[in-house]
Motif scaffolding. Structure first.
Motif, short mmCIF file in Angstrom:
data_model
loop_
_atom_site.label_atom_id
_atom_site.label_comp_id
_atom_site.label_asym_id
_atom_site.label_seq_id
_atom_site.Cartn_x
_atom_site.Cartn_y
_atom_site.Cartn_z
N PHE A 6 0.84 -1.20 0.00
CA PHE A 6 0.00 0.00 0.00
C PHE A 6 0.87 1.25 0.00
O PHE A 6 0.60 2.21 -0.73
CB PHE A 6 -0.93 -0.02 1.22
CG PHE A 6 -1.83 1.15 1.31
CD1 PHE A 6 -2.92 1.28 0.48
CD2 PHE A 6 -1.57 2.17 2.23
CE1 PHE A 6 -3.76 2.37 0.56
CE2 PHE A 6 -2.39 3.26 2.31
CZ PHE A 6 -3.50 3.36 1.47
N LYS A 7 1.93 1.25 0.80
CA LYS A 7 2.84 2.41 0.84
C LYS A 7 3.59 2.57 -0.47
O LYS A 7 3.77 3.69 -0.96
CB LYS A 7 3.82 2.27 2.00
CG LYS A 7 3.19 2.47 3.35
CD LYS A 7 4.21 2.37 4.44
CE LYS A 7 3.57 2.57 5.80
NZ LYS A 7 4.56 2.48 6.88
N ILE A 8 4.03 1.47 -1.06
CA ILE A 8 4.75 1.53 -2.33
C ILE A 8 3.84 2.08 -3.42
O ILE A 8 4.23 2.96 -4.21
CB ILE A 8 5.28 0.13 -2.73
CG1 ILE A 8 6.35 -0.33 -1.75
CG2 ILE A 8 5.81 0.12 -4.15
CD1 ILE A 8 7.63 0.47 -1.79
N LEU A 9 2.61 1.60 -3.48
CA LEU A 9 1.65 2.07 -4.49
C LEU A 9 1.31 3.54 -4.27
O LEU A 9 1.20 4.30 -5.24
CB LEU A 9 0.39 1.21 -4.45
CG LEU A 9 -0.66 1.54 -5.51
CD1 LEU A 9 -0.10 1.26 -6.90
CD2 LEU A 9 -1.91 0.73 -5.27
N SER A 10 1.17 3.96 -3.03
CA SER A 10 0.88 5.37 -2.74
C SER A 10 2.02 6.27 -3.19
O SER A 10 1.79 7.34 -3.77
CB SER A 10 0.62 5.56 -1.25
OG SER A 10 -0.48 4.81 -0.84
N CYS A 11 3.25 5.86 -2.92
CA CYS A 11 4.41 6.66 -3.36
C CYS A 11 4.49 6.72 -4.87
O CYS A 11 4.79 7.77 -5.44
CB CYS A 11 5.69 6.09 -2.78
SG CYS A 11 5.86 6.30 -1.01
N PHE A 12 4.23 5.60 -5.55
CA PHE A 12 4.26 5.57 -7.00
C PHE A 12 3.20 6.49 -7.59
O PHE A 12 3.47 7.21 -8.55
CB PHE A 12 4.06 4.14 -7.50
CG PHE A 12 3.99 4.03 -8.99
CD1 PHE A 12 5.11 4.19 -9.77
CD2 PHE A 12 2.78 3.79 -9.61
CE1 PHE A 12 5.04 4.10 -11.14
CE2 PHE A 12 2.69 3.70 -10.98
CZ PHE A 12 3.84 3.85 -11.75
N ASN A 16 3.76 9.84 -9.82
CA ASN A 16 3.12 9.92 -11.13
C ASN A 16 2.38 11.24 -11.29
O ASN A 16 2.46 11.88 -12.35
CB ASN A 16 2.17 8.74 -11.31
CG ASN A 16 1.66 8.63 -12.72
OD1 ASN A 16 2.20 9.23 -13.63
ND2 ASN A 16 0.61 7.86 -12.89
N VAL A 17 1.68 11.68 -10.27
CA VAL A 17 0.98 12.97 -10.32
C VAL A 17 1.99 14.11 -10.41
O VAL A 17 1.82 15.06 -11.17
CB VAL A 17 0.05 13.14 -9.11
CG1 VAL A 17 -0.47 14.56 -9.00
CG2 VAL A 17 -1.11 12.17 -9.18
N LEU A 18 3.08 14.00 -9.64
CA LEU A 18 4.11 15.04 -9.68
C LEU A 18 4.76 15.11 -11.06
O LEU A 18 4.96 16.21 -11.60
CB LEU A 18 5.18 14.76 -8.61
CG LEU A 18 6.33 15.74 -8.56
CD1 LEU A 18 5.83 17.10 -8.07
CD2 LEU A 18 7.43 15.23 -7.67
N ALA A 19 5.06 13.97 -11.66
CA ALA A 19 5.70 13.97 -12.98
C ALA A 19 4.76 14.47 -14.07
O ALA A 19 5.20 15.11 -15.02
CB ALA A 19 6.19 12.56 -13.32
N LEU A 81 -5.51 19.51 -12.95
CA LEU A 81 -5.67 18.68 -11.77
C LEU A 81 -6.12 19.47 -10.55
O LEU A 81 -6.42 18.89 -9.53
CB LEU A 81 -4.36 17.96 -11.45
CG LEU A 81 -3.90 16.95 -12.49
CD1 LEU A 81 -2.57 16.36 -12.08
CD2 LEU A 81 -4.92 15.86 -12.67
N LEU A 82 -6.14 20.78 -10.66
CA LEU A 82 -6.54 21.59 -9.52
C LEU A 82 -8.05 21.52 -9.35
O LEU A 82 -8.81 21.72 -10.29
CB LEU A 82 -6.10 23.04 -9.73
CG LEU A 82 -4.60 23.24 -9.89
CD1 LEU A 82 -4.31 24.70 -10.20
CD2 LEU A 82 -3.88 22.82 -8.63
#
Length: 138
Positions: A6-12, A16-19, A81-82
């Motif tokens: 869950f933590k790995i998927l959340s970070c990914f 992805n949103v940041l990129a 996205l805002l």
């Protein structure tokens, strides 16, 4: 193990949103067909072979073309996205409040171990069912 994934998927997903919303530009300086310099921040430095243009004659510009060229490659990120608070309806607002409240309370654990059958004794055996059905464990 589930919490780890869950933590790995959340970070990914956060990366992805940041990129996808990140914008940048790359400045490049070509001399002929060769790449001389590039820069991620600001303008690329020239090679020093730029043509000095005379300000008084326009015919000079038409006769002599420089071999150097500057290019800028830019990548624009998403800006849609805002979420605007003014566009949220009352039903969506109530759903967001209820979802947030239930999600926060989902991870609150109780300190004591609750066993619901402590106060109830097992039923009395009137007849031995295994002998009546003639089923025996060997």
């Amino acid at each position: 193990m589930k919490l780890f994934w869950f933590k790995i998927l959340s970070c990914f997903m956060a990366l992805n949103v940041l990129a996808s919303t990140f914008s940048f530009a790359v400045g490049q300086h070509y001399c002929g067909e060769d790449l001389v310099d590039f820069s991620f921040f600001g303008k690329a430095e020239s090679c020093g072979m730029d043509v000095q243009q005379a300000s008084d004659s326009h015919e000079h510009n038409l006769q002599k073309n420089g071999c150097c060229e500057d290019e800028t490659l830019s990548v624009l990120g998403q800006e849609d996205l805002l979420l605007s608070v003014e566009n949220v309806s009352i039903g969506e607002h109530q759903f967001l409040i209820a979802f947030t409240y239930s999600y926060i309370n989902l991870f609150e654990g109780s300190q004591e171990n609750i066993v619901p059958v402590v106060h109830y004794p097992p039923p009395l055996l009137v007849k031995d069912i295994q002998i009546l059905d003639q089923t025996f464990l060997i």
